[in-house]
Motif scaffolding. Structure first.
Motif, PDB file in Angstrom:
ATOM      1  N   ARG A  95      -3.961   9.883   5.733  1.00  0.00           N
ATOM      2  CA  ARG A  95      -4.795   9.505   5.141  1.00  0.00           C
ATOM      3  C   ARG A  95      -5.150   9.774   3.551  1.00  0.00           C
ATOM      4  N   LEU A 120      -3.121   1.485  15.370  1.00  0.00           N
ATOM      5  CA  LEU A 120      -2.584  -0.223  13.650  1.00  0.00           C
ATOM      6  C   LEU A 120      -2.133  -1.601  14.249  1.00  0.00           C
ATOM      7  N   HIS A 138       5.072   0.572  10.616  1.00  0.00           N
ATOM      8  CA  HIS A 138       3.740  -0.593  10.426  1.00  0.00           C
ATOM      9  C   HIS A 138       3.477  -0.484   8.126  1.00  0.00           C
ATOM     10  N   PHE A 140       1.468  -2.806   4.899  1.00  0.00           N
ATOM     11  CA  PHE A 140       0.056  -2.710   4.545  1.00  0.00           C
ATOM     12  C   PHE A 140      -0.414  -2.532   3.570  1.00  0.00           C
ATOM     13  N   TRP A 144      -2.897   5.189   1.765  1.00  0.00           N
ATOM     14  CA  TRP A 144      -2.905   6.299   2.519  1.00  0.00           C
ATOM     15  C   TRP A 144      -4.220   6.402   3.144  1.00  0.00           C
ATOM     16  N   LEU A 147      -6.431   3.381   4.865  1.00  0.00           N
ATOM     17  CA  LEU A 147      -5.708   2.615   6.186  1.00  0.00           C
ATOM     18  C   LEU A 147      -6.362   3.701   7.094  1.00  0.00           C
ATOM     19  N   THR A 153      -2.592  -3.054   9.225  1.00  0.00           N
ATOM     20  CA  THR A 153      -0.755  -3.591   9.510  1.00  0.00           C
ATOM     21  C   THR A 153      -1.069  -4.855   9.090  1.00  0.00           C
TER      22      THR A 153
END
Length: 160
Positions: A95, A120, A138, A140, A144, A147, A153
Motif C-alpha cells: 500500500r 486478494l 493480480h 486491479f 496501491w 488495495l 482484484t
C-alpha cells in the motif's frame, strides 16, 4: 483509473534448513536456480516487466530475484518484514508503493505469499497454495493504497 498489476512470486527451491545455522541464510538448490530462471522466462513471455520490486532479505529470495534476469534497471527494495510476515504486514508494504509504479513484483515466502494471494482473490489458489517458484498475478483498478483484501482484484493468474 489506472490498472495496477501485483506479481507475487514465492522463492525457488531452497537448501535443507538443517544444513544452515539460520533459515535466512539458506541458498537455492541447483533445481531452484533452474526453476527461478524458468519463472523469469514466463514473466518475460507474459509481458510482465515490473517497474519496482519488493524482496525479502533472505538469501534464497535474493537469488531467486537474480535468476529472473529482469530487463533494465528495476528499483529493488529489500524488506525484512516480507521475510517475517504476516500477510497483513506485507499488504501494508504494498500500500505504500510509489504511485508511479504500475507493475510491482513481490518476492517472498510461504505462507505469507499464498495467504496474501488468497486475501486478494479468495479460493483462486489450490489447497497447497503457491509451490516454490509459483507466481500469482493480480490486476486491479485503483492505487496501491486502495488495495484491500478480498475484493479489489479484477483478474488473477497463477503459474506453478
Amino acid at each position: 483509473m489506472t490498472v495496477r498489476t501485483l506479481i507475487l512470486l514465492r522463492h525457488a527451491k531452497a537448501a535443507n534448513p538443517d544444513d544452515y545455522a539460520t533459515d535466512i541464510e539458506r541458498p537455492l538448490t541447483a533445481r531452484g536456480h533452474r526453476d527461478a530462471a524458468a519463472a523469469g522466462h514466463w514473466l518475460r513471455k507474459a509481458g510482465l516487466a515490473p517497474d519496482a520490486v519488493l524482496c525479502s532479505t533472505a538469501v534464497r529470495t535474493r537469488q531467486t530475484l537474480d535468476e529472473l534476469r529482469l530487463a533494465g534497471e528495476v528499483p529493488v527494495t529489500y524488506e525484512h518484514r516480507i521475510y517475517v510476515g504476516p500477510s497483513d504486514d506485507t499488504l501494508d508494504l504494498i500500500r505504500h508503493v510509489d504511485v508511479t509504479v504500475a507493475i510491482l513484483l513481490l518476492v517472498g515466502h510461504n505462507p505469507t505469499i499464498s495467504d496474501l494471494s488468497d486475501m486478494l482473490a479468495p479460493r483462486a489458489l489450490t489447497d497447497g497454495g503457491l509451490a516454490t517458484s509459483g507466481i500469482a498475478v493480480h490486476r486491479f483498478k485503483g492505487s496501491w493504497r486502495d488495495l484491500e483484501s478480498a475484493g479489489l482484484t479484477d483478474e488473477h493468474t497463477a503459474r506453478g
